[in-house]
Design a protein around this motif. Structure first.
Motif, short mmCIF file in Angstrom:
data_model
loop_
_atom_site.label_atom_id
_atom_site.label_comp_id
_atom_site.label_asym_id
_atom_site.label_seq_id
_atom_site.Cartn_x
_atom_site.Cartn_y
_atom_site.Cartn_z
N GLY A 196 2.96 4.06 -6.20
CA GLY A 196 2.14 4.73 -5.20
C GLY A 196 1.44 3.76 -4.27
N SER A 197 0.81 2.73 -4.85
CA SER A 197 0.09 1.77 -4.02
C SER A 197 1.05 0.93 -3.18
CB SER A 197 -0.76 0.85 -4.91
OG SER A 197 0.05 0.08 -5.79
N SER A 198 2.23 0.63 -3.72
CA SER A 198 3.22 -0.15 -2.98
C SER A 198 3.79 0.64 -1.81
CB SER A 198 4.35 -0.60 -3.91
OG SER A 198 3.84 -1.43 -4.94
N LEU A 199 3.97 1.93 -2.01
CA LEU A 199 4.46 2.78 -0.92
C LEU A 199 3.47 2.78 0.24
CD1 LEU A 199 6.41 4.80 0.32
CD2 LEU A 199 5.23 6.62 -0.95
N ARG A 200 2.19 2.92 -0.08
CA ARG A 200 1.16 2.88 0.97
C ARG A 200 1.14 1.52 1.65
NH1 ARG A 200 -1.40 5.72 -3.22
NH2 ARG A 200 -2.45 3.82 -3.96
N GLY A 201 1.25 0.46 0.87
CA GLY A 201 1.28 -0.87 1.45
C GLY A 201 2.50 -1.11 2.30
N MET A 202 3.65 -0.57 1.87
CA MET A 202 4.89 -0.74 2.62
C MET A 202 4.84 -0.02 3.95
SD MET A 202 7.62 -2.49 1.75
CE MET A 202 7.37 -3.26 3.33
N LEU A 203 4.26 1.17 3.97
CA LEU A 203 4.10 1.89 5.23
C LEU A 203 3.23 1.11 6.20
CD1 LEU A 203 3.62 5.56 3.93
CD2 LEU A 203 5.59 4.65 5.17
N SER A 204 2.17 0.49 5.67
CA SER A 204 1.29 -0.31 6.52
C SER A 204 2.04 -1.52 7.08
CB SER A 204 0.07 -0.77 5.71
OG SER A 204 -0.75 -1.63 6.47
N VAL A 205 2.80 -2.21 6.23
CA VAL A 205 3.55 -3.38 6.68
C VAL A 205 4.55 -3.00 7.76
CG1 VAL A 205 5.27 -5.10 5.98
CG2 VAL A 205 3.26 -4.68 4.55
N CYS A 206 5.31 -1.93 7.55
CA CYS A 206 6.31 -1.51 8.52
C CYS A 206 5.67 -1.09 9.84
CB CYS A 206 7.14 -0.36 7.96
SG CYS A 206 8.29 -0.87 6.66
N ALA A 207 4.50 -0.47 9.76
CA ALA A 207 3.80 -0.08 10.98
C ALA A 207 3.40 -1.31 11.79
CB ALA A 207 2.57 0.75 10.64
N PHE A 208 2.90 -2.34 11.13
CA PHE A 208 2.52 -3.57 11.83
C PHE A 208 3.74 -4.27 12.40
CE2 PHE A 208 -1.50 -3.40 9.32
CZ PHE A 208 -2.38 -3.55 10.39
#
Length: 306
Positions: A196-208
């Motif tokens: 769950g936390s990695s999915l949220r982090g991955m979305l943030s990384v891809c957005a940047f």
């Protein structure tokens, strides 16, 4: 100070908005390219590492590593052995896993704030898969060159840590908020939390990555070495197709991998938000690591590329 920057920031954003509207078709094409890049390179390279590293920390990897690596971390970097989790996982997992791990260690009470901020100067590093496969093989056509890029990256990170070991007023470790002990968490619970936390982090990384990829396109259109340097300063993945398999490309690849790019710094600031650690320490470390990486690459280029 915040009030002084509000008007200039708004003017810059308004100018950016006008550019986005004026070149809507080009921006859309850039976004499509960035999303494809995320799907084919960023997510496969980072998401599994994010899940595994988060699960490791939940299961007590920091506490487990502490007694084994204290003899290395404490004399060299004035950081307790638990801090090795941020260094090791950051070197293996890539940006911004090292910074996220340092923040987690601080929140768990395994390092003090001063130690956590010193960790930020040298533990937030590039994924070896990116350096060896994407840069080494993809740009220079050589696994050997990619391995040398990773070794230079590693050495520059360790040298940066040595430079910043003297930061702070105390030479003694601050007391922990709790004694190191393994967390009573099951493997299934750790995996669920990690995914769950990695999915949220991955979305943030891809957005940047997507946003800065769009911003880097006008810089890429400049062409030549100046365009490549400006793109690398902004976003690391966007630099890859602009690199040339020569000494300049090798030095630029090493230096920008050490720097990480504005995109990585924004990702790092995002994962540190609310953690209690100041992102400015990461900025200082990345500037120094980028310069050291470029210098080491320049010194080694004749040997590596022959």
């Amino acid at each position: 100070m915040k009030g002084r920057w509000r008007l200039p920031a708004c003017l810059v954003l308004c100018g950016l908005l006008l550019w986005l509207l004026a070149d809507a078709a080009g921006v859309r094409a850039s976004v499509e390219e960035a999303l494809s890049l995320c799907a084919h390179s960023v997510v496969p390279a980072l998401f599994p590492f994010l899940v595994v590293t988060s699960a490791l920390l939940s299961l007590g990897f920091g506490e487990l590593a502490a007694p084994w690596l204290a003899g290395l971390m404490e004399p060299l970097f004035r950081i307790p052995g638990a801090g090795s989790a941020a260094l090791v996982l950051g070197l293996v997992g890539g940006y911004p896993i090292g910074a996220a791990t340092a923040a987690r260690l601080y929140q768990e009470g395994l390092v003090s704030r001063e130690e956590g901020e010193r960790l930020l100067t040298f533990c937030n590093n590039s994924n070896p898969v990116f350096l060896i496969s994407v840069l080494g093989v993809g740009v220079f056509g050589s696994v050997r060159t990619g391995i040398w890029l990773w070794l230079i990256h590693l050495l520059a990170a360790l040298l940066t840590g040595l430079v910043f070991r003297g930061q702070g007023t105390s030479t003694r470790r601050q007391p922990l908020t709790r004694s190191p002990a393994f967390r009573a968490v099951s493997l299934p619970a750790a995996l669920v939390e990690a995914i769950g936390s990695s999915l949220r982090g991955m979305l943030s990384v891809c957005a940047f990555v997507t946003f800065f990829y769009v911003l880097a396109q006008p810089l890429a259109s400049l062409g030549g070495r100046a365009g490549a340097v400006l793109v690398g300063f902004t976003e690391l993945f966007s630099l890859t197709p602009l690199l040339t398999p020569d000494v300049f490309g090798f030095v630029l690849a090493a230096g920008m991998a050490g720097w990480g790019g504005l995109s990585v710094l924004c990702q790092t600031a995002a994962v540190l938000d609310g953690s209690g650690l100041r992102a400015g320490f990461c900025l200082r470390g990345k500037v120094l690591q980028g310069l050291l990486s470029a210098l080491l690459a320049w010194l080694m280029a004749g040997y590596v590329l022959n």
